[in-house]
Scaffold this motif. Structure first.
Motif, PDB file in Angstrom:
ATOM      1  N   ALA A 201       0.985  -1.516   0.067  1.00  0.00           N
ATOM      2  CA  ALA A 201       0.239  -0.074  -0.351  1.00  0.00           C
ATOM      3  C   ALA A 201       0.488   1.952  -0.119  1.00  0.00           C
ATOM      4  CB  ALA A 201      -1.070   0.222   1.322  1.00  0.00           C
ATOM      5  N   PHE A 318     -11.005  -5.326  -1.752  1.00  0.00           N
ATOM      6  CA  PHE A 318     -10.180  -4.448  -1.357  1.00  0.00           C
ATOM      7  C   PHE A 318      -9.725  -5.784  -0.536  1.00  0.00           C
ATOM      8  CE2 PHE A 318     -12.331  -0.687  -1.864  1.00  0.00           C
ATOM      9  CZ  PHE A 318     -11.456   0.311  -2.210  1.00  0.00           C
ATOM     10  N   ASP A 320      -8.284  -7.329   2.695  1.00  0.00           N
ATOM     11  CA  ASP A 320      -8.054  -6.341   3.850  1.00  0.00           C
ATOM     12  C   ASP A 320      -6.978  -6.738   4.955  1.00  0.00           C
ATOM     13  OD1 ASP A 320      -9.620  -4.527   4.025  1.00  0.00           O
ATOM     14  OD2 ASP A 320     -11.506  -5.308   4.812  1.00  0.00           O
ATOM     15  N   GLN A 325      -4.119  -2.544   2.988  1.00  0.00           N
ATOM     16  CA  GLN A 325      -5.447  -1.598   3.322  1.00  0.00           C
ATOM     17  C   GLN A 325      -4.730  -0.537   2.365  1.00  0.00           C
ATOM     18  OE1 GLN A 325      -6.815  -3.160   5.664  1.00  0.00           O
ATOM     19  NE2 GLN A 325      -8.328  -1.557   4.569  1.00  0.00           N
ATOM     20  N   GLY A 326      -6.154  -0.584   1.717  1.00  0.00           N
ATOM     21  CA  GLY A 326      -6.411   0.778   1.339  1.00  0.00           C
ATOM     22  C   GLY A 326      -6.537   0.730  -0.191  1.00  0.00           C
ATOM     23  N   ASP A 480     -12.244   7.707  -8.707  1.00  0.00           N
ATOM     24  CA  ASP A 480     -11.428   7.579  -7.795  1.00  0.00           C
ATOM     25  C   ASP A 480     -10.537   8.889  -8.606  1.00  0.00           C
ATOM     26  OD1 ASP A 480     -13.149   6.127  -6.147  1.00  0.00           O
ATOM     27  OD2 ASP A 480     -12.425   4.095  -6.646  1.00  0.00           O
TER      28      ASP A 480
END
Length: 487
Positions: A201, A318, A320, A325-326, A480
């Motif tokens: 990430a 996603f 997790d 994450q994210g 996005d």
């Protein structure tokens, strides 16, 4: 990996399309290259009332039609055909199995069974095999999808197979895992020191996975109406690619270590609540349009009646866990799309500060493209400066660093996926096959999406054949600030 080759192979569905196009040519290729065990016999079985010679004739015609010209060797074909025999069988008829067992004979040297059949026939097939001694300690079984349509049906099939075969003798097939470029994902990630430190990430903005087909229903109407794009493609091929991109480094290249890490990814997929599904998924169904300059009919027209089955799906997913994450994983697959393409596009985050902006230089984030088909290559898009004196400002351009597997390994024959998978089945290597906990974790995630569609009574939006799907799929990424990689 210790290999334990069997002495016999039983091929159900031996006169079907998959066998003619893929399985028999693959087995011939392995035979011609001296990779099959010397005494291996191949017993074909189907409902067709053929004898050994008639099956050999069917196989010869299939090889003539589907083998590349440079692979046709009369002597090799003749010797391959001598490995073959045939026994008719109806999997729904318990009386079919004893003649089959008699034909195969002693299985103490090991038997591999390749079972490609409708889910409704798994239980009678397994019970029949077990009843005549074709499920003992020396027997392993390979299963072609579909392995159910949801978690419940998948569990029923897995329970049925597990009642006769332990997990270490069950080989669940996803032919994408046999593709050379798919396996190269592991080499790229874990064999090169520059990628792994930013493969997370902190370094990656988003991941896009596209499996686009230009074909329509063809002869799969019966199956596809009960499946749709989500079950047909996302529940296996697409999610397997997600796992290879997202998995942690395995300690060893073996079936246990690699599949342990893939299973962790599937358990980490964020399950959507029913009220979230509409915002994170887009469904579509193709209507009349043009593909490769040819006008084609819409799905309902091909089918002959109105249907709400999706032929396209796009998902924002996603994973997790600590690493991801994210980071959004944008997934899409569909039929009758603009181009036939399977690829993974990994967009890295932009540099934290551009020293070139004051001189007019515009930067694009780096992107890694892994193309699986129709070409096979790995491409890294990097920024370079255009030649010049820069008196009007600095001009930067995105250029590709290419590794074309077709060109780089031009002297090596590129094997189709089923050659590798059949050889691994024969030799007992489970690395590229799917384990039960993987399958069931995938279905839990898929079922949550379908529950959301059902709650909202979602119907697919139409898109013209020959395009990249409905407009909503573009909006899924654009909101996005991300665009699909459609180059």
């Amino acid at each position: 990996m210790e290999r334990n080759p069997v002495g016999k192979l039983l091929l159900f569905g031996a006169t079907g399309d998959l066998a003619k196009r893929m399985l028999l040519p693959s087995l011939y290729g392995l035979h011609a290259d001296g990779l099959l065990p010397a005494g291996l016999t191949i017993t074909g079985s189907a409902r067709s009332d053929l004898n050994d010679d008639a099956f050999r004739d069917v196989t010869r015609k299939a090889l003539d039609e589907f083998l590349p010209a440079d692979r046709k060797d009369a002597g090799a074909i003749d010797s391959f055909l001598q490995r073959l025999q045939f026994q008719p069988a109806d999997l729904s008829d318990p009386n079919s199995f004893q003649p089959l067992a008699d034909k195969i004979g002693d299985v103490s040297s090991g038997l591999a069974i390749y079972l490609s059949t409708a889910p409704s026939l798994f239980e009678p097939a397994v019970r029949g095999l077990e009843s005549v001694g074709l499920a003992g300690d020396t027997v392993r079984i390979g299963l072609e999808k579909p392995l159910g349509y949801d978690l419940e049906s998948s569990r029923e099939i897995n329970d049925t197979v597990a009642s006769a075969f332990p997990e270490d003798r069950i080989f669940r097939i996803d032919h994408y895992l046999g593709k050379e470029t798919v396996q190269n994902i592991l080499a790229l990630r874990f064999g090169n020191s520059m990628f792994e430190p930013i493969w997370n990430a902190t370094g990656i903005d988003n991941v896009q996975i596209t499996i686009a087909e230009t074909v329509g229903l063809e002869d799969r109407a019966g199956y596809y109406e009960g499946a749709g794009a989500l079950r047909d493609m996302v529940a296996n091929h697409v999610l397997q690619l997600v796992a290879l991109i997202a998995m942690e480094p395995p300690a060893l290249y073996d079936g246990t270590a690699i599949r342990d890490e893939k299973a962790k990814v599937f358990r980490s997929l964020r399950h959507m609540k029913p009220e979230e599904v509409q915002g994170y998924t887009v469904t579509g169904q193709y209507e009349e349009g043009a593909v490769s300059g040819k006008v084609v009919r819409g799905y309902d027209s091909e089918l002959g009646y109105d249907s709400d089955v999706e032929t396209f799906v796009a998902i924002k997913a996603f994973v997790d866990n600590w690493r991801w994450q994210g980071v959004p994983f944008y997934l899409r697959t569909g039929k009758r799309m603009a181009k036939r393409r399977s690829e993974i596009a990994i967009q890295f985050k932009p540099v934290p500060h551009s020293m070139f902006s004051g001189r007019g230089g515009l930067l694009q984030p780096n992107k890694l493209i892994i193309r699986l088909q129709p070409e096979e290559y790995i491409q890294l898009l990097v920024m370079t400066k255009e030649p010049g004196l820069d008196r009007e400002g600095i001009k930067l351009r995105e250029v590709p660093l290419n590794l074309s597997l077709d060109a780089q390994f031009a002297g090596s024959r590129r094997r189709i996926a089923y050659e590798r998978l059949l050889l691994d089945l024969i030799e007992g290597d489970q690395t590229l096959f799917v384990r039960r906990d993987e399958v069931e974790a995938q279905w839990r995630w898929i079922d949550a999406i379908r529950a959301g569609w059902a709650a909202a009574q979602t119907k697919p939006k139409h898109y013209a054949a020959g395009t990249w799907g409905p407009a909503g799929a573009i909006a899924l990424t654009e909101r996005d600030g991300v665009s699909w990689h459609d180059d």
